[in-house]
Scaffold this motif. Sequence first.
Motif, mmCIF file in Angstrom:
data_model
loop_
_atom_site.group_PDB
_atom_site.id
_atom_site.type_symbol
_atom_site.label_atom_id
_atom_site.label_comp_id
_atom_site.label_asym_id
_atom_site.label_seq_id
_atom_site.Cartn_x
_atom_site.Cartn_y
_atom_site.Cartn_z
ATOM 1 N N UNK A 111 0.841 -1.200 0.000
ATOM 2 C CA UNK A 111 0.000 0.000 0.000
ATOM 3 C C UNK A 111 0.876 1.250 0.000
ATOM 4 N N UNK A 115 0.509 3.301 -3.469
ATOM 5 C CA UNK A 115 -0.541 4.311 -3.361
ATOM 6 C C UNK A 115 -0.052 5.604 -2.716
ATOM 7 N N UNK A 116 1.051 5.546 -1.987
ATOM 8 C CA UNK A 116 1.465 6.728 -1.236
ATOM 9 C C UNK A 116 2.819 7.283 -1.649
ATOM 10 N N UNK A 126 -0.663 11.682 -7.330
ATOM 11 C CA UNK A 126 -1.328 10.610 -6.593
ATOM 12 C C UNK A 126 -1.213 9.301 -7.364
ATOM 13 N N UNK A 128 -3.462 7.574 -8.826
ATOM 14 C CA UNK A 128 -4.237 7.487 -10.071
ATOM 15 C C UNK A 128 -3.410 8.020 -11.237
ATOM 16 N N UNK A 138 1.413 -0.668 -10.949
ATOM 17 C CA UNK A 138 0.367 -0.429 -9.946
ATOM 18 C C UNK A 138 -0.520 -1.663 -9.800
#
Lengths: 431, 151
Positions: A111, A115-116, A126, A128, A138
């Motif tokens: 994660x 994501x971070x 970010x 996305x 991803x």
Amino acid sequence: MSESRNVTIRVPVLARVEGEGALDLTIEQGDIKALRLRIFEPPRFFEKFLEGRHYAEVPDFVARICGICPVAYQVTAAQALETLFDIDIGPWARAMRRVFYCGEWIQSHSLHIHLLAAPDFFGCGNAIELARIAPEEVRRGLRLQALGNELMELFGARSVHPVGVRVGGFHATPSPERIDALRKRLAAALPEAEALVRWTAGMALPPDAQDFVSVAMRHPVDYAIERGEIAASDGLLIEAAAYPEHFTERHEPHSTALFSSYCGRPYLVGPLARLNLNRDRLPDDVQTLLAEVGFALPSGNVFHSMLARAVEILLALREALRLLADYHAPASPWVDATPRAGVAVGCTEAPRGLLWHRYEIDADGLVRNARIVPPTAQNQARIEEDLRLSLLNFGLDHADDALRLHCEKVIRNYDPCISCATHFLRLNVSR
Amino acid sequence: MRVRVIGIGSPSGDDQAGWRVIDALATRAIAGPDEIFLEKLDRPGAGLIDRFAGADCVVLVDAMCSGATPGDIHNLSRTDWAAYRGGLSSHGFGVFDALALAQALLALPPRLEVYGIEIASSEPGARPGAAVCSAVERLADRLAGLLNGGI
């Protein structure tokens, strides 16, 4: 841009472990005049809530402290109490606790990376945006995260605030059929984890060597996760019970989280500290892989934390596979406990670093007093020190946005909970 | 066709709306041509994307607070997603963040229906209010009709 400018950067909403914090930075005459990582979340009083509770409630209670690393809290508490009660949970429960913990490392690290943290190093705001330019990477990260969650669900019934651990072992036994199905998927994920190590090793990281003390657990044989003594890079090696003799916590007016220090200095806990101290506990072929990708240990560049997390994902997959080989369900997944009065102390390596628990238990098995030192509090002073050093190395003459992004990158390297908070940042700049 | 109906919620008051729609659907007689999976989730985060694999159609139901009257049922199109996006953190990775990430990864199902039930409060341990309970039944009827006719 003149180096003599005065800059005030305030990051007013910087949440932390399920909390809120901020960053204040003041630059005057080309020098850092003030830098504060302010943790202003109201105290959550978990230690106080535990007072008067029965020992059997503790594992489920402390799991609620963190939604990302509940296993760390549960296992640390259970093991501390088992040591006090002189319980041998047996080889099956010991091994499965480590597997359970591996699941948490895999999900938490995956994660954090995808994501971070990783978007910072691709110029993305970010995950996305990152997914648009690196979709396969991803997707791979989400698959690994899901696999970690499944390992946690296997023993904890659910991955968020699991309920599987009890003092004495586990509440239930996963069936051999479920284990067999998951083993196949763990094995299939090994090449993906190796590819992840290569991917993170290939990212262009800021060169930022710093001098700090690494603190992590160390085990005589294994890469320390749930068992071992507390070690520091200056040669310290102590049992968990001796932690308060060497590490102190103090309150700073700008934070509701305590600041920790070792010999009066900040110190680093977490994946890079673990690798710095336990390189020799990695399997030979993992060490070969690190040499191949150019990851030299020990490292003083905290930006290597993301690569360290990738290495630990690979390690955790291998450990889970090793420990689940020849799996047999035991006659009982727990042994009975008989409480005794005394002080229960324990520590484990949460995904973000050393987690230390201490409980005073009375003869009825009730908690009289509790103290929990999480990794985020231990890293707080180190983050401030890192920000100061890293900003000076980066150069204070950069534009405000670049300074802010650099600060956020530094903070995100330490802790996914702080990392998540930094995504909420609003920045006020005044000159 | 494989249809997955996902209710997202928590045990807290009106926030049970998504779960209750799944419970209500489970009691309806659905005899349509599709293979239907009903599922209740609690804060799936990016893990929601996994649930789309192999589905021809996904129906998502969640509670929402938009300022409308509690019990209102919203059918949200893709143009609505951005308004409900969060901060993309580990603790705030919401349904629409997951959908935006799925879109970037080309992982959205061929057909996606997103319903929101307007709620008033989400007190831990409380039962959902009458307006939300009524909306749950209305939406369950509507979805059962959809499923009976074939997606």
